[in-house]
Design an enzyme around this catalytic site. Structure first.
Site, PDB file in Angstrom:
ATOM      1  N   SER A 188      52.637  47.013  37.046  1.00 21.24           N
ATOM      2  CA  SER A 188      53.344  48.012  37.929  1.00 21.24           C
ATOM      3  C   SER A 188      54.844  47.676  38.267  1.00 21.24           C
ATOM      4  CB  SER A 188      52.540  47.873  39.377  1.00 21.24           C
ATOM      5  OG  SER A 188      53.292  48.318  40.352  1.00 21.24           O
TER       6      SER A 188
ATOM      7  N   TYR B  72      49.627  43.284  46.360  1.00 19.59           N
ATOM      8  CA  TYR B  72      49.502  44.300  45.338  1.00 19.59           C
ATOM      9  C   TYR B  72      50.276  43.796  44.033  1.00 19.59           C
ATOM     10  CZ  TYR B  72      49.707  48.365  42.088  1.00 19.59           C
ATOM     11  OH  TYR B  72      49.618  49.036  40.957  1.00 19.59           O
TER      12      TYR B  72
END
Length: 342
Positions: free
Chosen positions: A144, A169
């Site tokens: 990501s 995350y």
């Protein structure tokens, strides 16, 4: 090839499965179909791949359909399942694993941290172990853009330091890259991490900005605009993301073994930073409505700006995403209107 796509009922996993099938490959899709967002959207994605809700609901049961003349299988399974996941690898003998399953969302990780450890850390370890023991030729996995965290260099480059994540995350995705590097080094497993930049498009996730804004503006409801609108994102259309994913999945790995370059990480982004207020304006233009904006402070875990440098992707795969935001938003809103009968 026979390719495992995890997260196959998810946004990117669904589109990836569809393109791989269209290119003539056999795909086994895996997803746990959790309730992070409306499961019916996930079931309807699978329905377009020939798998009904009834077929998709049983746990650890393989259902089959034919798409573009090729076999698509689906199994509902958790990545954390240490008993059944190895059995799946042993039975199917995958050539390539494309791991797109993960607990997504920066803000959700502030409230539900355990979910990210279970899915993104424990689950990814199981994928690595199964890939190692069952002779997978190439593991491609979703990282990501959030791994860049407090990085101040613009545009973001894969050579930048990414040791300052600002959400769990992001930390879980950085951990995936470190874990993959370890397995590449120890077990000669070719791994490729893909740092996605703000993916949007048809069949998108309801927790993402484009979906939230479109839904609210359509209903004449206000939208929450964080950092008082002073945000910029490298918005990347889903078809562009998936084209990059598939090229890398199907790429040769033998040369990488010869060159001792088993571990790779790429940015996949549009190589362009778009102002959030310009993004909202395009939504307004397509809906023919003005947005009522609640201007709010930046949220914990968010960064003000993202921008992908994609030189390595161009050099190694002769590929760079290029769909303009104007075209991508139009495609999403056309899908949204049709899907929700707006």
């Amino acid at each position: 090839m026979k390719i495992l796509v995890t997260g196959a009922a998810g946004f990117i996993g669904f589109h990836t499965s569809k393109l791989l099938l269209a290119k003539g490959h056999e795909v086994i899709g895996l997803d746990n179909i959790n309730d992070y967002y409306d499961p019916n959207l996930k079931f309807n994605r699978l329905k377009t791949l020939g798998i009904s809700k009834e077929q998709a609901e049983p746990y650890n049961h393989i259902s089959e359909s034919t798409v573009y003349g090729k076999q698509f299988k689906f199994i509902r399974l958790n990545l954390e399942d240490r008993e059944n996941l190895p059995d799946l690898f042993k039975e199917e003998k995958f050539d390539v694993v494309c791991n797109l399953a993960a607990q997504a969302g920066v803000r959700y990780s502030l409230e539900n941290p355990e979910t990210y450890i279970d899915s993104n850390i424990v689950g990814f370890l199981n994928i690595l172990e199964c890939s190692r023991h069952y002779n997978v030729k190439h593991l491609v996995y979703a990282s990501s853009s959030s791994v860049y965290g407090l990085n101040e260099e613009i545009p973001f480059s894969t050579s930048d330091n990414v040791d300052r994540p600002i959400s769990l995350y992001a930390a879980s995705k950085k951990s995936n890259e470190l874990m993959a590097h370890t397995y590449s080094h120890l077990f000669n497993l070719p791994t490729t991490g893909l740092r996605f930049f703000t993916v949007y498009g048809p069949w998108g996730r309801p927790d993402m900005a484009l979906f939230l804004f479109t839904e609210a503006i359509s209903k004449n409801e206000p939208i929450n605009v964080f950092n008082y609108g002073k945000m910029e994102r490298d918005f990347t259309y889903v078809d562009d993301i998936v084209e990059g994913v598939v090229r890398i999945c199907l790429g040769e790995t033998d040369n990488r073994k010869e060159k001792n370059s088993l571990y790779k990480v790429y940015n996949i982004g549009n190589n362009n930073s778009v102002k959030l207020l310009d993004f909202i304006h395009e939504i307004e233009e397509n809906l023919g409505k003005k947005a009522e904006m609640n201007l709010m402070p930046i949220q914990p875990g968010d960064v003000a700006r993202t921008w992908a440098k994609v030189d390595d992707l161009i050099k190694d795969y002769n590929y760079s995403p290029n769909t303009p935001v104007k075209k991508g938003i139009e495609a999403f809103i056309n899908w949204y209107k049709d899907y929700y009968n707006v």
